[in-house]
Design a protein around this motif. Structure first.
Motif, PDB file in Angstrom:
ATOM      1  N   SER A  63       0.153  -0.935   1.498  1.00  0.00           N
ATOM      2  CA  SER A  63      -0.702   0.241   1.669  1.00  0.00           C
ATOM      3  C   SER A  63      -2.157   0.066   1.253  1.00  0.00           C
ATOM      4  O   SER A  63      -3.001   0.878   1.634  1.00  0.00           O
ATOM      5  CB  SER A  63      -0.118   1.421   0.863  1.00  0.00           C
ATOM      6  N   VAL A  64      -2.489  -0.953   0.486  1.00  0.00           N
ATOM      7  CA  VAL A  64      -3.859  -1.105  -0.007  1.00  0.00           C
ATOM      8  C   VAL A  64      -4.585  -2.164   0.819  1.00  0.00           C
ATOM      9  O   VAL A  64      -4.124  -3.312   0.902  1.00  0.00           O
ATOM     10  CB  VAL A  64      -3.877  -1.493  -1.501  1.00  0.00           C
ATOM     11  N   VAL A  90       1.695  -1.971  -2.966  1.00  0.00           N
ATOM     12  CA  VAL A  90       0.285  -2.335  -2.848  1.00  0.00           C
ATOM     13  C   VAL A  90       0.050  -3.191  -1.607  1.00  0.00           C
ATOM     14  O   VAL A  90      -0.892  -2.973  -0.845  1.00  0.00           O
ATOM     15  CB  VAL A  90      -0.183  -3.074  -4.116  1.00  0.00           C
ATOM     16  N   GLU A 120      -5.347  -1.617  -8.404  1.00  0.00           N
ATOM     17  CA  GLU A 120      -5.654  -1.731  -6.980  1.00  0.00           C
ATOM     18  C   GLU A 120      -5.275  -0.461  -6.213  1.00  0.00           C
ATOM     19  O   GLU A 120      -5.992  -0.039  -5.308  1.00  0.00           O
ATOM     20  CB  GLU A 120      -4.922  -2.928  -6.382  1.00  0.00           C
ATOM     21  N   LEU A 121      -4.169   0.158  -6.585  1.00  0.00           N
ATOM     22  CA  LEU A 121      -3.663   1.305  -5.832  1.00  0.00           C
ATOM     23  C   LEU A 121      -4.389   2.597  -6.187  1.00  0.00           C
ATOM     24  O   LEU A 121      -4.789   3.365  -5.312  1.00  0.00           O
ATOM     25  CB  LEU A 121      -2.166   1.476  -6.072  1.00  0.00           C
TER      26      LEU A 121
END
Length: 342
Positions: free
Chosen positions: A140-141, A137, A77-78
């Motif tokens: 920030s995602v 995550v 994801e990141l």
């Protein structure tokens, strides 16, 4: 009471809370209930079960493997995809939480420290890395914007048009409605809706307005009104995981191709192009664009509205958008709406 076991239960609570954070589920009662069940089961294992050294190693090794799954999901994801979805966020929280609880139980349930030291140290490191990665995550995602559904209709010589809230819309989703009216005059939204933009079609053919609100319930009719009878066309769509709605541009013209105002060069945003034209036509689109609706009023005043979407993660988010209707519009307008992901 064994201090090591008491500390282990405290660690289990911390792991469960961080797992809920990693899954971005702070407001989910289901997530908190699952975390509570996990802590209770861990406490039962720690205080009731005395595993053999072999079973202790199995618990710790299994926890390490599950935590590794969480790390892989976090990296994907990141660093790979750059967005989150409901399913991957849930998987991340479950993996780091379950892995951490297994390791806690493996450490605390036995009579002595687990061996070999490399296994126990490595498992503990994986759990810590997984929890930290999950928090990073979650912070920030962004989530990938999700289109719930759309609905649309038309009314002739009317002072009201009623749209049905699309199926599947949940509390907190963002709703955007487009209303075209023939002739001069404004469109009044229902209570709770705010105006995003109104654009006049060239030559006084009419105007098209965009409205937005945040869904507070699962459905119900939505009625927009005008002062004098007019041809009214409208559509409404619902989107989840949206932080803000902006309308950065509009464009108008006569005949030929329908050109949308440029959208921001942001591949993580969901971009919507609302089209309105005098005349009856389909509005075909090419990949990666998708058409969400086309509604036509074929009466004395002929008109068409359409919603075209540019998906998030588009390969070329700054590419110009030009649409060619199956029949030229006498006058047309496009409005660009950008849904910023959470």
């Amino acid at each position: 009471m064994d201090v090591r076991k008491v500390v282990a239960i405290g660690a289990a609570v911390v792991v469960a809370v961080l797992a809920v954070v990693s899954a971005s589920a702070l407001s989910s009662p289901v997530a908190w209930a699952a975390a509570a069940v996990g802590v209770v089961l861990t406490a039962v294992v720690v205080f009731v079960v005395t595993p053999t050294p072999a079973l202790q190693r199995i618990l710790i090794g299994l926890g390490a493997l599950v935590a590794l799954v969480g790390i892989v999901v976090a990296i994907a994801e990141l660093a790979v995809r750059g967005f989150r979805s409901d399913s991957t966020a849930t998987l991340l929280g479950l993996a780091v939480g379950l892995g951490g609880l297994l390791v806690v139980a493996g450490f605390a349930a036995g009579r002595r420290a687990p061996s070999p030291a490399l296994l126990s140290t490595g498992a503990l490191a994986l759990v810590v890395i997984g929890l930290v990665a999950g928090i990073v995550v979650a912070a920030s995602v962004p989530f990938l914007p999700l289109s719930r559904a759309v609905s649309y209709t038309a009314a002739d010589a009317a002072t009201e048009i009623t749209l049905t809230t699309p199926a599947g819309v949940e509390e907190g989703d963002v709703l955007v409605a487009q209303i075209l009216r023939s002739g001069a005059g404004e469109v009044r939204p229902p209570q709770g809706w705010s105006l995003l933009r109104t654009t006049a079609l060239p030559g006084g053919a009419g105007s098209v307005s965009l409205f937005t609100t945040t869904a507070e319930n699962a459905g119900g009719p939505v009625t927009f009104s005008v002062d004098t009878p007019a041809t009214l066309l409208g559509g409404i769509g619902g989107w989840s995981h949206i932080d803000s709605v902006t309308t950065p541009g509009e464009a108008t013209g006569n005949g030929g191709a329908v050109t949308a105002a440029p959208a921001p060069d942001d591949s993580a945003s969901q971009v919507l192009y609302f089209v309105a034209g005098s005349g009856v036509a389909d509005v075909p689109v090419a990949d990666p664009l998708t058409d969400a609706w086309t509604v036509k009023a074929d009466n004395v005043i002929k008109a068409t509205t359409a919603l075209v979407a540019r998906p998030a993660l588009a390969a070329d988010p700054a590419a110009p958008v030009s649409l060619t209707p199956t029949a030229p519009f006498a006058a047309w307008a496009t409005q660009t709406v950008v849904l910023e992901a959470q």
